[in-house]
Design a protein around this motif. Structure first.
Motif, PDB file in Angstrom:
ATOM      1  N   TYR A  48       0.840  -1.208   0.000  1.00 55.38           N
ATOM      2  CA  TYR A  48       0.000   0.000   0.000  1.00 55.38           C
ATOM      3  C   TYR A  48       0.876   1.260   0.000  1.00 55.38           C
ATOM      4  N   VAL A  51       2.473   2.013  -3.364  1.00 59.66           N
ATOM      5  CA  VAL A  51       1.533   2.539  -4.358  1.00 59.66           C
ATOM      6  C   VAL A  51       1.113   3.965  -4.013  1.00 59.66           C
ATOM      7  N   VAL A  57      -4.813   6.567  -4.088  1.00 62.81           N
ATOM      8  CA  VAL A  57      -5.482   5.304  -3.790  1.00 62.81           C
ATOM      9  C   VAL A  57      -6.904   5.622  -3.348  1.00 62.81           C
ATOM     10  N   ALA A  60      -8.379   0.600  -0.161  1.00 62.35           N
ATOM     11  CA  ALA A  60      -7.440  -0.503   0.031  1.00 62.35           C
ATOM     12  C   ALA A  60      -7.921  -1.384   1.171  1.00 62.35           C
ATOM     13  N   ILE A  69      -5.814  -3.233  -3.618  1.00 59.44           N
ATOM     14  CA  ILE A  69      -5.638  -1.785  -3.709  1.00 59.44           C
ATOM     15  C   ILE A  69      -6.345  -1.278  -4.961  1.00 59.44           C
ATOM     16  N   ARG A  77      -2.358   1.555 -13.661  1.00 55.96           N
ATOM     17  CA  ARG A  77      -2.683   0.389 -12.841  1.00 55.96           C
ATOM     18  C   ARG A  77      -1.607  -0.693 -12.921  1.00 55.96           C
ATOM     19  N   GLY A  81       0.633  -1.953  -9.815  1.00 58.92           N
ATOM     20  CA  GLY A  81       0.691  -3.361  -9.424  1.00 58.92           C
ATOM     21  C   GLY A  81       2.124  -3.855  -9.284  1.00 58.92           C
ATOM     22  N   ALA A  84       3.535  -2.499  -6.023  1.00 57.59           N
ATOM     23  CA  ALA A  84       2.991  -3.230  -4.880  1.00 57.59           C
ATOM     24  C   ALA A  84       3.647  -4.605  -4.743  1.00 57.59           C
ATOM     25  N   VAL A  97      -4.118  -5.112  -7.677  1.00 64.50           N
ATOM     26  CA  VAL A  97      -4.280  -3.681  -7.876  1.00 64.50           C
ATOM     27  C   VAL A  97      -5.236  -3.498  -9.051  1.00 64.50           C
TER      28      VAL A  97
END
Length: 103
Positions: A48, A51, A57, A60, A69, A77, A81, A84, A97
């Motif tokens: 988290y 990102v 965000v 989440a 998320i 995106r 990802g 993350a 994600v």
């Protein structure tokens, strides 16, 4: 004791879950749950944080065994990802994600 409207609050202890939202009746923006033994979802939090350092965000859900998320529609995106998953390699495919537009 409430934390809304600037009220003071006591430090949390023995908390199994925490949900943060921006208003009454609004979907929580952040949901964090510990495991049955009170273990903190450190890997999910790392995902988290990686990102949110780059993108907005929207929502989440963080648990010791997974992270979900949702980034703003304007975010990349795929790259979010990757960020993350690099931050939480132990979670592997349990890091998801998506974007606010459903992607």
């Amino acid at each position: 004791m409430s934390v809304a409207d600037g009220d003071r609050h006591r430090p949390l202890s023995n908390v199994a879950s925490l949900e943060v939202s921006t208003g009454h009746g609004v979907r929580p923006g952040l949901s964090i749950k510990s495991d049955f033994d009170g273990g903190v979802p450190a890997d999910a939090i790392a995902a988290y944080e990686a990102v949110v350092a780059e993108y907005s965000v929207v929502h989440a859900s963080l648990r010791p065994d997974r992270a979900s998320i949702v980034v703003a529609e304007s975010a990349d995106r795929v790259y979010a990802g990757e960020l993350a998953k690099r931050a939480a390699p132990n979670l592997g495919a349990a890091v998801k994600v998506t974007s606010d537009n459903g992607g």
